[in-house]
Design a protein around this motif. Structure first.
Motif, PDB file in Angstrom:
ATOM      1  N   GLU A   1       0.844  -1.186   0.000  1.00 28.71           N
ATOM      2  CA  GLU A   1       0.000   0.000   0.000  1.00 28.71           C
ATOM      3  C   GLU A   1       0.882   1.239   0.000  1.00 28.71           C
ATOM      4  O   GLU A   1       1.856   1.311   0.760  1.00 28.71           O
ATOM      5  N   VAL A   2       0.564   2.198  -0.839  1.00 26.27           N
ATOM      6  CA  VAL A   2       1.260   3.487  -0.893  1.00 26.27           C
ATOM      7  C   VAL A   2       0.202   4.548  -0.614  1.00 26.27           C
ATOM      8  O   VAL A   2      -0.743   4.695  -1.382  1.00 26.27           O
ATOM      9  N   ASP A   3       0.358   5.256   0.506  1.00 21.33           N
ATOM     10  CA  ASP A   3      -0.663   6.190   0.955  1.00 21.33           C
ATOM     11  C   ASP A   3      -0.107   7.599   1.098  1.00 21.33           C
ATOM     12  O   ASP A   3       1.070   7.788   1.367  1.00 21.33           O
ATOM     13  N   ASP A   4      -0.990   8.580   0.948  1.00 20.52           N
ATOM     14  CA  ASP A   4      -0.620   9.960   1.223  1.00 20.52           C
ATOM     15  C   ASP A   4      -1.440  10.476   2.394  1.00 20.52           C
ATOM     16  O   ASP A   4      -2.265   9.756   2.950  1.00 20.52           O
ATOM     17  N   GLU A   5      -1.203  11.711   2.786  1.00 17.45           N
ATOM     18  CA  GLU A   5      -1.864  12.254   3.973  1.00 17.45           C
ATOM     19  C   GLU A   5      -3.369  12.421   3.795  1.00 17.45           C
ATOM     20  O   GLU A   5      -4.103  12.522   4.768  1.00 17.45           O
ATOM     21  N   SER A   6      -3.869  12.418   2.569  1.00 17.65           N
ATOM     22  CA  SER A   6      -5.308  12.554   2.351  1.00 17.65           C
ATOM     23  C   SER A   6      -6.040  11.212   2.447  1.00 17.65           C
ATOM     24  O   SER A   6      -7.256  11.164   2.364  1.00 17.65           O
ATOM     25  N   HIS A   7      -5.299  10.120   2.643  1.00 19.94           N
ATOM     26  CA  HIS A   7      -5.887   8.786   2.730  1.00 19.94           C
ATOM     27  C   HIS A   7      -6.783   8.690   3.963  1.00 19.94           C
ATOM     28  O   HIS A   7      -6.458   9.194   5.033  1.00 19.94           O
ATOM     29  N   ASP A   8      -7.905   8.034   3.837  1.00 23.71           N
ATOM     30  CA  ASP A   8      -8.843   7.835   4.949  1.00 23.71           C
ATOM     31  C   ASP A   8      -8.358   6.656   5.798  1.00 23.71           C
ATOM     32  O   ASP A   8      -8.442   5.508   5.384  1.00 23.71           O
ATOM     33  N   PHE A   9      -7.837   6.939   6.974  1.00 22.76           N
ATOM     34  CA  PHE A   9      -7.240   5.914   7.813  1.00 22.76           C
ATOM     35  C   PHE A   9      -8.206   5.308   8.823  1.00 22.76           C
ATOM     36  O   PHE A   9      -7.803   4.513   9.655  1.00 22.76           O
ATOM     37  N   ARG A  10      -9.488   5.626   8.775  1.00 28.14           N
ATOM     38  CA  ARG A  10     -10.442   5.122   9.765  1.00 28.14           C
ATOM     39  C   ARG A  10     -10.539   3.607   9.766  1.00 28.14           C
ATOM     40  O   ARG A  10     -10.724   3.003  10.816  1.00 28.14           O
ATOM     41  N   ASN A  11     -10.434   2.972   8.622  1.00 26.29           N
ATOM     42  CA  ASN A  11     -10.590   1.520   8.528  1.00 26.29           C
ATOM     43  C   ASN A  11      -9.266   0.772   8.386  1.00 26.29           C
ATOM     44  O   ASN A  11      -9.268  -0.393   8.048  1.00 26.29           O
ATOM     45  N   GLU A  12      -8.159   1.427   8.620  1.00 32.31           N
ATOM     46  CA  GLU A  12      -6.865   0.797   8.341  1.00 32.31           C
ATOM     47  C   GLU A  12      -6.597  -0.433   9.196  1.00 32.31           C
ATOM     48  O   GLU A  12      -6.033  -1.402   8.701  1.00 32.31           O
ATOM     49  N   SER A  13      -6.971  -0.420  10.449  1.00 31.52           N
ATOM     50  CA  SER A  13      -6.727  -1.578  11.306  1.00 31.52           C
ATOM     51  C   SER A  13      -7.503  -2.787  10.793  1.00 31.52           C
ATOM     52  O   SER A  13      -6.957  -3.886  10.662  1.00 31.52           O
ATOM     53  N   LYS A  14      -8.769  -2.595  10.495  1.00 34.24           N
ATOM     54  CA  LYS A  14      -9.613  -3.667   9.949  1.00 34.24           C
ATOM     55  C   LYS A  14      -9.089  -4.124   8.596  1.00 34.24           C
ATOM     56  O   LYS A  14      -8.982  -5.310   8.315  1.00 34.24           O
ATOM     57  N   ARG A  15      -8.768  -3.157   7.755  1.00 38.70           N
ATOM     58  CA  ARG A  15      -8.251  -3.437   6.414  1.00 38.70           C
ATOM     59  C   ARG A  15      -6.978  -4.278   6.508  1.00 38.70           C
ATOM     60  O   ARG A  15      -6.839  -5.296   5.848  1.00 38.70           O
ATOM     61  N   SER A  16      -6.046  -3.829   7.345  1.00 39.80           N
ATOM     62  CA  SER A  16      -4.774  -4.543   7.497  1.00 39.80           C
ATOM     63  C   SER A  16      -4.989  -5.966   7.998  1.00 39.80           C
ATOM     64  O   SER A  16      -4.411  -6.913   7.464  1.00 39.80           O
ATOM     65  N   SER A  17      -5.824  -6.130   9.018  1.00 36.46           N
ATOM     66  CA  SER A  17      -6.042  -7.477   9.565  1.00 36.46           C
ATOM     67  C   SER A  17      -6.752  -8.378   8.559  1.00 36.46           C
ATOM     68  O   SER A  17      -6.441  -9.569   8.467  1.00 36.46           O
ATOM     69  N   ASP A  18      -7.679  -7.832   7.780  1.00 41.45           N
ATOM     70  CA  ASP A  18      -8.361  -8.636   6.751  1.00 41.45           C
ATOM     71  C   ASP A  18      -7.380  -9.103   5.675  1.00 41.45           C
ATOM     72  O   ASP A  18      -7.415 -10.262   5.254  1.00 41.45           O
ATOM     73  N   ILE A  19      -6.512  -8.219   5.236  1.00 38.79           N
ATOM     74  CA  ILE A  19      -5.532  -8.569   4.195  1.00 38.79           C
ATOM     75  C   ILE A  19      -4.548  -9.602   4.730  1.00 38.79           C
ATOM     76  O   ILE A  19      -4.237 -10.599   4.067  1.00 38.79           O
ATOM     77  N   GLN A  20      -4.073  -9.407   5.950  1.00 34.97           N
ATOM     78  CA  GLN A  20      -3.133 -10.352   6.548  1.00 34.97           C
ATOM     79  C   GLN A  20      -3.801 -11.700   6.822  1.00 34.97           C
ATOM     80  O   GLN A  20      -3.153 -12.738   6.709  1.00 34.97           O
ATOM     81  N   ALA A  21      -5.084 -11.690   7.122  1.00 32.78           N
ATOM     82  CA  ALA A  21      -5.817 -12.942   7.356  1.00 32.78           C
ATOM     83  C   ALA A  21      -5.912 -13.772   6.082  1.00 32.78           C
ATOM     84  O   ALA A  21      -6.093 -14.991   6.154  1.00 32.78           O
ATOM     85  N   GLN A  22      -5.768 -13.142   4.934  1.00 35.75           N
ATOM     86  CA  GLN A  22      -5.764 -13.857   3.652  1.00 35.75           C
ATOM     87  C   GLN A  22      -4.380 -14.444   3.346  1.00 35.75           C
ATOM     88  O   GLN A  22      -4.158 -15.004   2.275  1.00 35.75           O
ATOM     89  N   GLY A  23      -3.427 -14.280   4.281  1.00 36.20           N
ATOM     90  CA  GLY A  23      -2.097 -14.858   4.130  1.00 36.20           C
ATOM     91  C   GLY A  23      -1.080 -13.938   3.484  1.00 36.20           C
ATOM     92  O   GLY A  23       0.017 -14.377   3.134  1.00 36.20           O
ATOM     93  N   PHE A  24      -1.402 -12.647   3.351  1.00 40.37           N
ATOM     94  CA  PHE A  24      -0.494 -11.696   2.705  1.00 40.37           C
ATOM     95  C   PHE A  24       0.396 -11.005   3.730  1.00 40.37           C
ATOM     96  O   PHE A  24      -0.057 -10.637   4.817  1.00 40.37           O
ATOM     97  N   LEU A  25       1.655 -10.823   3.364  1.00 40.29           N
ATOM     98  CA  LEU A  25       2.538  -9.914   4.069  1.00 40.29           C
ATOM     99  C   LEU A  25       2.157  -8.528   3.569  1.00 40.29           C
ATOM    100  O   LEU A  25       2.153  -8.296   2.355  1.00 40.29           O
ATOM    101  N   LEU A  26       1.817  -7.615   4.453  1.00 33.81           N
ATOM    102  CA  LEU A  26       1.380  -6.281   4.064  1.00 33.81           C
ATOM    103  C   LEU A  26       2.480  -5.282   4.352  1.00 33.81           C
ATOM    104  O   LEU A  26       2.942  -5.160   5.485  1.00 33.81           O
ATOM    105  N   LEU A  27       2.909  -4.583   3.306  1.00 33.98           N
ATOM    106  CA  LEU A  27       3.920  -3.536   3.435  1.00 33.98           C
ATOM    107  C   LEU A  27       3.254  -2.204   3.139  1.00 33.98           C
ATOM    108  O   LEU A  27       2.530  -2.076   2.149  1.00 33.98           O
ATOM    109  N   ARG A  28       3.494  -1.219   4.000  1.00 37.27           N
ATOM    110  CA  ARG A  28       2.902   0.110   3.835  1.00 37.27           C
ATOM    111  C   ARG A  28       3.993   1.164   3.709  1.00 37.27           C
ATOM    112  O   ARG A  28       4.939   1.167   4.486  1.00 37.27           O
ATOM    113  N   PHE A  29       3.832   2.032   2.726  1.00 38.60           N
ATOM    114  CA  PHE A  29       4.758   3.136   2.507  1.00 38.60           C
ATOM    115  C   PHE A  29       3.946   4.401   2.295  1.00 38.60           C
ATOM    116  O   PHE A  29       2.824   4.343   1.804  1.00 38.60           O
TER     117      PHE A  29
END
Length: 73
Positions: A35-63
């Motif tokens: 994921e490549v994000d800027d300061e205008s990104h909506d971070f309200r769902n990031e915890s849920k989003r991250s855990s859902d993606i990782q639950a699918q077996g993905f290593l998640l890298l954020r920049f």
């Protein structure tokens, strides 16, 4: 050097659906999501989003945009 040039040894695609989320870049083998994000990104769902993606077996890298622009390596 870049993801699409195969420099990583993995095949990355852009705008890949993982579950009901869409990540900026992903490789299916090995399972890596980027994921490549800027300061205008909506971070309200990031915890849920991250855990859902990782639950699918993905290593998640954020920049953030600055890291990508200034520290490509």
């Amino acid at each position: 050097m870049g993801l699409r040039r195969g420099a990583t040894g993995a095949r990355f695609r852009r705008q890949v659906p993982i579950g009901h989320w869409i990540v900026d870049f992903a490789s299916l083998d090995p399972k890596i999501a980027i994921e490549v994000d800027d300061e205008s990104h909506d971070f309200r769902n990031e915890s849920k989003r991250s855990s859902d993606i990782q639950a699918q077996g993905f290593l998640l890298l954020r920049f953030n945009n600055e890291e990508v622009a200034e520290q490509v390596d």
